[in-house]
Design a protein around this motif. Structure first.
Motif, PDB file in Angstrom:
ATOM      1  N   GLN A 153      -5.775   8.768 -10.179  1.00 14.41           N
ATOM      2  CA  GLN A 153      -6.051  10.269 -10.056  1.00 14.41           C
ATOM      3  C   GLN A 153      -5.047  11.079  -9.036  1.00 14.41           C
ATOM      4  O   GLN A 153      -4.902  12.250  -9.219  1.00 14.41           O
ATOM      5  CB  GLN A 153      -7.594  10.469  -9.578  1.00 14.41           C
ATOM      6  CG  GLN A 153      -7.941  11.876  -9.324  1.00 14.41           C
ATOM      7  CD  GLN A 153      -9.427  11.839  -8.785  1.00 14.41           C
ATOM      8  OE1 GLN A 153     -10.333  11.070  -9.238  1.00 14.41           O
ATOM      9  NE2 GLN A 153      -9.817  12.829  -8.183  1.00 14.41           N
ATOM     10  N   ASN A 154      -4.667  10.376  -8.357  1.00 17.75           N
ATOM     11  CA  ASN A 154      -4.104  11.191  -6.787  1.00 17.75           C
ATOM     12  C   ASN A 154      -2.548  10.625  -6.662  1.00 17.75           C
ATOM     13  O   ASN A 154      -1.922  11.228  -5.750  1.00 17.75           O
ATOM     14  CB  ASN A 154      -4.762  11.006  -5.702  1.00 17.75           C
ATOM     15  CG  ASN A 154      -6.105  11.655  -5.812  1.00 17.75           C
ATOM     16  OD1 ASN A 154      -6.387  12.799  -6.392  1.00 17.75           O
ATOM     17  ND2 ASN A 154      -7.117  10.940  -4.948  1.00 17.75           N
ATOM     18  N   GLU A 203     -17.303  11.896  -9.076  1.00 16.42           N
ATOM     19  CA  GLU A 203     -16.777  13.165  -9.467  1.00 16.42           C
ATOM     20  C   GLU A 203     -16.928  14.287  -8.383  1.00 16.42           C
ATOM     21  O   GLU A 203     -16.032  15.329  -8.187  1.00 16.42           O
ATOM     22  CB  GLU A 203     -17.370  13.592 -10.726  1.00 16.42           C
ATOM     23  CG  GLU A 203     -16.789  12.594 -12.044  1.00 16.42           C
ATOM     24  CD  GLU A 203     -17.556  13.323 -13.199  1.00 16.42           C
ATOM     25  OE1 GLU A 203     -17.966  14.326 -13.081  1.00 16.42           O
ATOM     26  OE2 GLU A 203     -17.341  12.621 -14.231  1.00 16.42           O
ATOM     27  N   LYS A 204     -18.162  14.112  -7.605  1.00 12.96           N
ATOM     28  CA  LYS A 204     -18.162  15.063  -6.455  1.00 12.96           C
ATOM     29  C   LYS A 204     -17.253  14.696  -5.121  1.00 12.96           C
ATOM     30  O   LYS A 204     -17.138  15.627  -4.402  1.00 12.96           O
ATOM     31  CB  LYS A 204     -19.595  14.874  -6.033  1.00 12.96           C
ATOM     32  CG  LYS A 204     -20.808  15.288  -7.083  1.00 12.96           C
ATOM     33  CD  LYS A 204     -22.021  14.987  -6.474  1.00 12.96           C
ATOM     34  CE  LYS A 204     -23.223  15.253  -7.395  1.00 12.96           C
ATOM     35  NZ  LYS A 204     -24.512  15.227  -6.871  1.00 12.96           N
ATOM     36  N   THR A 243     -14.047  14.971  -3.488  1.00 20.15           N
ATOM     37  CA  THR A 243     -12.865  15.778  -3.596  1.00 20.15           C
ATOM     38  C   THR A 243     -11.792  15.428  -2.092  1.00 20.15           C
ATOM     39  O   THR A 243     -12.215  14.588  -1.324  1.00 20.15           O
ATOM     40  CB  THR A 243     -12.791  17.309  -3.438  1.00 20.15           C
ATOM     41  OG1 THR A 243     -13.669  17.390  -2.268  1.00 20.15           O
ATOM     42  CG2 THR A 243     -13.783  17.605  -4.505  1.00 20.15           C
ATOM     43  N   SER A 266      -8.296  16.155   0.368  1.00 13.27           N
ATOM     44  CA  SER A 266      -7.277  17.233   1.233  1.00 13.27           C
ATOM     45  C   SER A 266      -6.506  16.262   2.058  1.00 13.27           C
ATOM     46  O   SER A 266      -6.792  15.192   2.543  1.00 13.27           O
ATOM     47  CB  SER A 266      -8.213  18.086   1.755  1.00 13.27           C
ATOM     48  OG  SER A 266      -8.846  17.506   2.912  1.00 13.27           O
ATOM     49  N   PRO A 276     -10.819  11.904   1.673  1.00 12.05           N
ATOM     50  CA  PRO A 276     -11.815  12.215   1.110  1.00 12.05           C
ATOM     51  C   PRO A 276     -12.921  13.184   1.694  1.00 12.05           C
ATOM     52  O   PRO A 276     -13.096  13.102   2.627  1.00 12.05           O
ATOM     53  CB  PRO A 276     -12.518  11.015   0.531  1.00 12.05           C
ATOM     54  CG  PRO A 276     -12.386   9.989   1.538  1.00 12.05           C
ATOM     55  CD  PRO A 276     -10.987  10.389   1.950  1.00 12.05           C
ATOM     56  N   TYR A 277     -13.440  14.160   0.629  1.00 15.74           N
ATOM     57  CA  TYR A 277     -14.688  14.852   1.289  1.00 15.74           C
ATOM     58  C   TYR A 277     -15.687  14.682   0.717  1.00 15.74           C
ATOM     59  O   TYR A 277     -15.595  14.607  -0.596  1.00 15.74           O
ATOM     60  CB  TYR A 277     -14.187  16.517   1.088  1.00 15.74           C
ATOM     61  CG  TYR A 277     -15.102  17.389   1.399  1.00 15.74           C
ATOM     62  CD1 TYR A 277     -15.429  17.671   2.618  1.00 15.74           C
ATOM     63  CD2 TYR A 277     -15.813  18.216   0.358  1.00 15.74           C
ATOM     64  CE1 TYR A 277     -16.588  18.557   2.864  1.00 15.74           C
ATOM     65  CE2 TYR A 277     -16.964  18.809   0.708  1.00 15.74           C
ATOM     66  CZ  TYR A 277     -17.337  19.122   2.099  1.00 15.74           C
ATOM     67  OH  TYR A 277     -18.308  20.178   2.145  1.00 15.74           O
ATOM     68  N   ASP A 287     -20.225  17.191  -0.670  1.00 14.92           N
ATOM     69  CA  ASP A 287     -20.925  17.392  -1.743  1.00 14.92           C
ATOM     70  C   ASP A 287     -21.777  16.338  -2.387  1.00 14.92           C
ATOM     71  O   ASP A 287     -22.744  16.574  -3.468  1.00 14.92           O
ATOM     72  CB  ASP A 287     -20.157  18.001  -3.002  1.00 14.92           C
ATOM     73  CG  ASP A 287     -19.380  19.404  -2.882  1.00 14.92           C
ATOM     74  OD1 ASP A 287     -20.055  20.069  -2.128  1.00 14.92           O
ATOM     75  OD2 ASP A 287     -18.190  19.657  -3.319  1.00 14.92           O
ATOM     76  N   ASN A 310      -7.567   6.136  -1.936  1.00 15.00           N
ATOM     77  CA  ASN A 310      -7.236   7.456  -1.921  1.00 15.00           C
ATOM     78  C   ASN A 310      -6.147   7.841  -2.704  1.00 15.00           C
ATOM     79  O   ASN A 310      -6.087   8.602  -3.713  1.00 15.00           O
ATOM     80  CB  ASN A 310      -7.465   8.221  -0.617  1.00 15.00           C
ATOM     81  CG  ASN A 310      -8.537   8.152   0.338  1.00 15.00           C
ATOM     82  OD1 ASN A 310      -9.606   7.989  -0.244  1.00 15.00           O
ATOM     83  ND2 ASN A 310      -8.400   8.185   1.463  1.00 15.00           N
TER      84      ASN A 310
END
Length: 219
Positions: free
Chosen positions: A55-56, A111-112, A114, A116, A126-127, A130, A152
């Motif tokens: 994904q990243n 999926e929650k 996210t 940065s 990761p955050y 949520d 990550n």
């Protein structure tokens, strides 16, 4: 004369006794049940492995170049990188740690999560704001683990100065119950050029050892 015979007899008996004791000691050592290192090892800490590499993933190389180096199709690049790195974690034999691979596709709640870039730690983090603590704890209980590691991202950055090299970075975060952070950061190693994934296993194993050491030191 009788005294001499008696003395000789005593010496013979003593010699036989010494030989018998020595033989018994040798037998006991050679037939003793060995105490293996496995018996003394504590139960390993189970860590659920969740990879976000596909994904990243970031690279200064185009996927087409990576595909050519690995003799695979361009569409396979992310899948191969993700599976190879996650596989090395899962197959590792590090003392005190057991990684349990997880298919991110089976948990929509992820999926929650996210991401940065953390400038202070110089890595992607990761955050989880949520994601409720109850959701997170239930996720861990369902997978029978006390910890979870997020891979990550995996980054490959070409460095021109001060020397020409390719920096490979594995960014990770490890959490326990209630979303409590244990340790996070990145492990970096360099190669002189783009190298096929199949030839990188030793490098990846060193990354796992380093990350496990950081985890055990902080857990």
């Amino acid at each position: 004369k009788n005294k001499k015979k008696k003395t000789k007899y005593n010496i013979i008996v003593m010699k036989k006794t010494v030989l018998l004791v020595a033989w018994c000691l040798i037998f006991s050592f050679t037939h003793a049940t060995p105490i293996t290192s496995y018996e003394s090892k504590p139960n390993p800490k189970r860590i659920l492995l969740v990879s976000f590499i596909s994904q990243n993933f970031y690279s200064t190389y185009e996927n087409a170049e990576i595909a050519k180096t690995n003799e695979i199709s361009e569409a396979e690049v992310l899948k191969i990188l993700d599976e190879k790195i996650a596989g090395v974690f899962e197959d590792s034999q590090e003392d005190g740690v057991e990684f349990v691979n997880f298919d991110t596709g089976t948990a929509p709640m992820l999926e929650k999560v996210t991401f940065s870039y953390n400038n202070e730690k110089e890595c992607l983090t990761p955050y989880l704001g949520d994601l409720s603590k109850d959701e997170f704890n239930t996720f861990m209980e369902e997978n029978n683990v006390a910890y979870v590691i997020f891979l990550n991202t995996y980054e490959m950055k070409w460095i021109d100065d001060p020397q020409y090299k390719l920096d490979n970075e594995i960014h990770y975060s490890i959490f326990e119950k209630d979303k409590k952070s244990i340790v996070e950061g990145k492990y970096t190693f360099s190669t002189p050029k783009l190298i096929p994934v199949v030839k990188m296993e030793i490098k990846y194993k060193k990354a796992v050892t380093n990350i496990c050491s950081a985890f055990l030191k902080n857990s």
